[in-house]
Design a protein around this motif. Structure first.
Motif, PDB file in Angstrom:
ATOM      1  N   VAL A 254       0.849  -1.195   0.000  1.00 25.72           N
ATOM      2  CA  VAL A 254       0.000   0.000   0.000  1.00 25.72           C
ATOM      3  C   VAL A 254       0.878   1.237   0.000  1.00 25.72           C
ATOM      4  O   VAL A 254       1.822   1.343   0.796  1.00 25.72           O
ATOM      5  CB  VAL A 254      -0.938   0.037   1.224  1.00 25.72           C
ATOM      6  N   LYS A 255       0.571   2.166  -0.896  1.00 22.74           N
ATOM      7  CA  LYS A 255       1.182   3.487  -0.863  1.00 22.74           C
ATOM      8  C   LYS A 255       0.125   4.466  -0.402  1.00 22.74           C
ATOM      9  O   LYS A 255      -0.900   4.654  -1.081  1.00 22.74           O
ATOM     10  CB  LYS A 255       1.710   3.900  -2.233  1.00 22.74           C
ATOM     11  N   GLY A 256       0.330   5.080   0.751  1.00 26.41           N
ATOM     12  CA  GLY A 256      -0.652   6.006   1.306  1.00 26.41           C
ATOM     13  C   GLY A 256      -0.235   7.439   1.079  1.00 26.41           C
ATOM     14  O   GLY A 256       0.907   7.821   1.343  1.00 26.41           O
TER      15      GLY A 256
ATOM     16  N   LEU B  76       4.061  -8.177   8.196  1.00 25.82           N
ATOM     17  CA  LEU B  76       3.140  -8.743   7.212  1.00 25.82           C
ATOM     18  C   LEU B  76       3.805  -8.849   5.841  1.00 25.82           C
ATOM     19  O   LEU B  76       4.776  -8.155   5.562  1.00 25.82           O
ATOM     20  CB  LEU B  76       1.874  -7.887   7.119  1.00 25.82           C
ATOM     21  N   PRO B  77       3.279  -9.706   4.961  1.00 24.05           N
ATOM     22  CA  PRO B  77       3.895  -9.884   3.635  1.00 24.05           C
ATOM     23  C   PRO B  77       3.903  -8.616   2.783  1.00 24.05           C
ATOM     24  O   PRO B  77       4.845  -8.373   2.036  1.00 24.05           O
ATOM     25  CB  PRO B  77       3.022 -10.971   2.986  1.00 24.05           C
ATOM     26  N   GLY B  78       2.845  -7.805   2.872  1.00 22.32           N
ATOM     27  CA  GLY B  78       2.791  -6.554   2.123  1.00 22.32           C
ATOM     28  C   GLY B  78       3.258  -5.401   2.989  1.00 22.32           C
ATOM     29  O   GLY B  78       3.015  -5.393   4.193  1.00 22.32           O
ATOM     30  N   ARG B  79       3.906  -4.421   2.388  1.00 19.31           N
ATOM     31  CA  ARG B  79       4.440  -3.302   3.154  1.00 19.31           C
ATOM     32  C   ARG B  79       3.687  -2.007   2.854  1.00 19.31           C
ATOM     33  O   ARG B  79       3.121  -1.834   1.784  1.00 19.31           O
ATOM     34  CB  ARG B  79       5.924  -3.107   2.844  1.00 19.31           C
ATOM     35  N   PHE B  80       3.743  -1.104   3.822  1.00 15.81           N
ATOM     36  CA  PHE B  80       3.122   0.202   3.670  1.00 15.81           C
ATOM     37  C   PHE B  80       4.200   1.255   3.478  1.00 15.81           C
ATOM     38  O   PHE B  80       5.220   1.242   4.158  1.00 15.81           O
ATOM     39  CB  PHE B  80       2.300   0.546   4.921  1.00 15.81           C
ATOM     40  N   ARG B  81       3.987   2.164   2.540  1.00 17.29           N
ATOM     41  CA  ARG B  81       4.876   3.312   2.378  1.00 17.29           C
ATOM     42  C   ARG B  81       4.038   4.575   2.276  1.00 17.29           C
ATOM     43  O   ARG B  81       2.898   4.548   1.814  1.00 17.29           O
ATOM     44  CB  ARG B  81       5.798   3.163   1.169  1.00 17.29           C
ATOM     45  N   ALA B  82       4.601   5.676   2.732  1.00 16.05           N
ATOM     46  CA  ALA B  82       3.857   6.920   2.822  1.00 16.05           C
ATOM     47  C   ALA B  82       4.472   7.986   1.928  1.00 16.05           C
ATOM     48  O   ALA B  82       5.691   8.089   1.793  1.00 16.05           O
ATOM     49  CB  ALA B  82       3.842   7.422   4.268  1.00 16.05           C
ATOM     50  N   SER B  83       3.596   8.791   1.331  1.00 12.95           N
ATOM     51  CA  SER B  83       4.008   9.950   0.553  1.00 12.95           C
ATOM     52  C   SER B  83       3.231  11.146   1.090  1.00 12.95           C
ATOM     53  O   SER B  83       1.998  11.153   1.070  1.00 12.95           O
ATOM     54  CB  SER B  83       3.713   9.731  -0.929  1.00 12.95           C
ATOM     55  N   VAL B  84       3.962  12.139   1.604  1.00 16.76           N
ATOM     56  CA  VAL B  84       3.336  13.227   2.365  1.00 16.76           C
ATOM     57  C   VAL B  84       3.540  14.560   1.649  1.00 16.76           C
ATOM     58  O   VAL B  84       4.631  14.841   1.137  1.00 16.76           O
ATOM     59  CB  VAL B  84       3.929  13.299   3.784  1.00 16.76           C
ATOM     60  N   PHE B  85       2.498  15.389   1.643  1.00 13.53           N
ATOM     61  CA  PHE B  85       2.530  16.656   0.928  1.00 13.53           C
ATOM     62  C   PHE B  85       1.997  17.787   1.805  1.00 13.53           C
ATOM     63  O   PHE B  85       1.234  17.562   2.740  1.00 13.53           O
ATOM     64  CB  PHE B  85       1.674  16.585  -0.342  1.00 13.53           C
ATOM     65  N   GLU B  86       2.393  18.991   1.458  1.00  8.11           N
ATOM     66  CA  GLU B  86       1.858  20.191   2.093  1.00  8.11           C
ATOM     67  C   GLU B  86       0.559  20.580   1.391  1.00  8.11           C
ATOM     68  O   GLU B  86       0.468  20.513   0.160  1.00  8.11           O
ATOM     69  CB  GLU B  86       2.876  21.322   1.968  1.00  8.11           C
TER      70      GLU B  86
END
Length: 318
Positions: A194-196, A227-237
């Motif tokens: 997941v890319k949040g 968990l097998p799937g990883r989470f990554r975050a993309s943050v903006f102003e």
């Protein structure tokens, strides 16, 4: 919350392009970097499976109220698969990134596409990423999520935006923090990454509410570590876009002019030096430099940089 959503306004169809399924496939000769070599060694290409968005998130340029003449148009499965086959046969593409607003944004579309992907045995020769909606995937049963994983879904991009319940209601996101946690856990358990996407500095957002978002990002990292799937975050102003509900609210306060809200300027988040954690983000780092909520702009950017560097460090370690 709970109001029906739709796209477009009757009588405006003549403004749209021809039938989306009648359009030719994208001529990749005009795209200098697509297809492109991916980090995992595959050849990857971007695709669009649908056009338009039925939601009205207050900050988004794709909000239905900002695009009243745009209807939701979804390509037929055989049309999408035909382009995938062409990209595979002509360019060796075996990884596809669906970059439209919401490829996985409606249950009916998910079911139709996954039936076609299953028949075609797409997972035997390809992986793919797509955009989705938390509320739609939250309603999906286990069999549907299993079908997505079995058909080669590698990662879902989800607009999460905030970790605070009030802010989520304010921006009309139609999700809750509990839904966010549940969906990301269920996807990650199936090996789907997941890319949040998150936004800091919303109008009316307090320091405590912004902290809820920062805390949620870190919680989701830790949740998927095992968990097998990883989470990554993309943050903006946060930045205002003309025609959006948020733009209208800001103008209605009488505190801002259109010129002020359009005064976008580049923002250097690297401290005037090279920073691998910020690489590839330069085109997204722009702002009008106005404090819209309870958090000063410098504090918003400090959190943004901290989260971006933490995400980069996690990727390097992994």
């Amino acid at each position: 919350m709970g109001a029906p959503v739709s796209g477009g306004r009757s009588g405006t169809g003549h403004h749209l392009a021809p039938d989306i399924n009648a359009l030719p496939y994208v001529d990749r000769r005009f795209l200098a970097h697509d297809p492109y070599p991916a980090e995992d060694g595959r050849t990857e290409a971007n695709m669009v499976g649908a056009r338009g968005c039925p939601y009205d998130c207050s900050f988004c340029g794709a909000a239905v109220s900002a695009n009243p003449d745009i209807t939701i148009r979804v390509r037929k499965p055989d049309n999408i698969l035909g382009e995938m086959h062409e990209l595979r046969d002509c360019h060796g593409v075996t990884a596809f990134r669906f970059v439209d607003d919401l490829f996985l944004g409606a249950r009916r579309v998910i079911e139709t596409m996954m039936k076609a992907f299953t028949v075609e045995k797409v997972s035997d020769w390809a992986v793919w990423d797509a955009t989705g909606r938390i509320n739609v995937l939250h309603r999906a049963n286990d069999a549907t999520l299993d079908r997505l994983a079995d058909n080669g879904l590698r990662e879902v991009a989800l607009g999460i935006e905030s970790g605070n319940p009030r802010v989520l209601r304010y921006i009309d996101k139609r999700i809750t923090p509990a839904m966010i946690r549940t969906v990301i856990r269920r996807l990650s358990e199936r090996g789907i990454g997941v890319k949040g996407y998150f936004i800091l500095g919303f109008p009316s957002e307090s320091a405590d509410e912004l902290d809820d978002t920062v805390s949620l990002v870190r919680e989701l990292w830790h949740l998927t570590d095992r968990l097998p799937g990883r989470f990554r975050a993309s943050v903006f102003e946060f930045r205002p876009y003309p025609g959006t509900p948020e733009w209208s609210r800001l103008v209605a306060t009488g505190r801002y002019t259109a010129e002020q809200l359009l005064a976008y300027g580049a923002v250097d988040l690297t401290g005037d030096g090279l920073d691998d954690a910020m690489r590839g983000r330069d085109e997204f780092n722009f702002s009008v430099g106005i404090q819209f909520g309870g958090v000063p702009v410098d504090d918003v950017r400090r959190h943004l940089v901290e989260l971006s560097r933490e995400q980069h460090d996690r990727r390097v370690v992994a």
